[in-house]
Design an enzyme around this catalytic site. Structure first.
Site, PDB file in Angstrom:
ATOM      1  N   LYS A 155       0.845  -1.193   0.000  1.00  0.00           N
ATOM      2  CA  LYS A 155       0.000   0.000   0.000  1.00  0.00           C
ATOM      3  C   LYS A 155       0.885   1.251   0.000  1.00  0.00           C
ATOM      4  CE  LYS A 155       0.966   1.712   4.074  1.00  0.00           C
ATOM      5  NZ  LYS A 155       1.528   3.075   4.190  1.00  0.00           N
ATOM      6  N   TYR A 173      -3.859   4.541   6.450  1.00  0.00           N
ATOM      7  CA  TYR A 173      -4.215   3.587   7.506  1.00  0.00           C
ATOM      8  C   TYR A 173      -5.540   3.977   8.150  1.00  0.00           C
ATOM      9  CZ  TYR A 173       0.409   1.363   7.536  1.00  0.00           C
ATOM     10  OH  TYR A 173       1.542   0.672   7.204  1.00  0.00           O
TER      11      TYR A 173
END
Length: 388
Positions: free
Chosen positions: A143, A232
């Site tokens: 990511k 996140y």
């Protein structure tokens, strides 16, 4: 009666023999069948073979050690542009196959590579993911998925064309403390979620920690703090709100405008998402926080959860706050999240089914970050998220 040393040894030897004979008559070792139907690791030759592309601090410190705890995956190849580092790590991990970036495409000829983990800077994700898919390999891309939503779309299209599984490395979905929080939210303890607060950030210091340097370069990083650490908050919050949908978003930039670190990327964003259910997710993302911040708060109609830290590699913690008191909820070791992630991807790739954190999820999150930037560019005006 006099007993000499020879007689004593003979006597003691006889006593030992008699004792052993008695014991043999009383008990003997017996093999038992395997009990309880335990989950056993696959033999090495039956595990999915993995190549790690990019041997930076994250790959060396987190990804590669995870294969020692994995039960369905084995490390079979490494790719790096540094020959000395490549040789040393291959020797340390007993990896037979090594590649430079120049001969990367030749992985197509290696049957020992089933899956490829892309651990390069964000600006390189799309290119190396698509090349691995075209080589006939399944891909788990770190990511954030890519620099733009258009790149994400190209990656998803390449996976469909190749008939391969594409996932994004959202390790938090496999982290025990977050799994415990998700189980409580899905149960009856918390009630419908009303508000989630997510705070994530650190002090970007490229002078003292060189890996921070590329994070401040748009070509490699894609964007600033939202890409690296703020994602996140978005991804983890939406995981807890499974079944709900984001409807609108507003955001403002929040960092010192004259800071020379942020000539190319933003240093901080405060953002807010309104969900279809009426729940609100608000968060902040920053390269200007000290100390390191990784906090998630889930406020429900019955009680609340607090996680501090929430999404780190080693030391996450969860408290259930109810009735005027807080109870810490025990969970497993956070370091297991990486092994859990690669094994889950191996199983998905073997079965030809979508991974738990598929490319479509990565695409959604990049689109949300792009919407946050759009709102911030308009001074915080809300933007619609319909269809995201």
């Amino acid at each position: 009666m006099a007993i000499n040393r020879r007689d004593l040894l003979i006597a003691s030897g006889g006593a030992l023999t008699a004792a052993m004979a008695g014991r043999a008559l009383a008990q003997e070792a017996q093999g038992q069948p395997l009990m309880g139907n335990p989950t056993l690791p696959l033999p090495p030759q039956q595990r999915m073979g993995w190549a790690v592309v990019g041997l930076g601090s994250f790959a060396v410190g987190q990804l590669m050690p995870a294969f020692g705890d994995a039960n369905r995956s084995r490390l079979t190849a490494l790719v790096s542009g540094n020959p000395e580092k490549l040789a040393r790590l291959a020797d340390t991990y007993g990896v037979e196959h090594t590649y430079s970036y120049d001969d990367y495409d030749s992985i197509v000829d290696n049957p020992d590579i089933d899956c490829v983990q892309i651990a390069l800077p964000v600006g390189l994700h799309a290119e190396y993911t698509i090349r691995a898919l075209e080589a006939g390999k399944h891909v788990l891309c770190e990511k954030p998925m890519a620099s733009t939503s258009a790149e994400c779309e190209a990656m998803i299209a390449a996976a469909r064309k190749a008939g391969k599984v594409l996932g994004v490395g959202y390790r938090v979905h496999f982290e025990p403390t977050n799994q415990a929080a998700l189980a409580m939210i899905r149960g009856d303890d918390i009630g419908p979620l009303r508000h989630i607060r997510a705070e994530h950030g650190f002090q970007a210091d490229p002078e003292n920690w060189p890996p921070h340097r590329w994070r401040l370069e748009k070509q490699l990083a894609g964007g600033g703090s939202m890409y690296d650490i703020g994602i996140y908050g978005i991804n983890t919050s939406l995981m807890m709100l499974e079944g709900d949908a984001p409807m609108s978003m507003s955001a403002v930039y929040a960092y010192p405008k004259d800071d020379p670190r942020f000539r190319e990327v933003e240093g901080g964003v405060d953002w807010r998402i309104t969900m279809r259910s009426g729940a609100v997710v608000s968060g902040s993302s920053s390269y200007c926080y000290s100390p390191y911040h990784s906090k998630q708060t889930y406020i429900g109609a019955k009680s609340s959860l607090r996680m501090d830290p929430a999404t780190t590699y080693y030391e996450n913690a969860l408290w259930h706050e109810h009735g005027g008191r807080g109870t810490q909820i025990p969970a497993g070791a956070p370091y297991t999240q990486f092994a859990g992630q690669v094994d889950a991807f191996s199983e998905a790739a073997r079965a030809g089914r979508p991974h738990a954190t598929p490319g479509e999820m990565g695409y959604r999150d990049i689109r949300l970050i792009e919407m946050a930037y759009r709102s911030a560019d308009q001074g915080g005006a809300p933007v619609s998220l319909e269809g995201i």
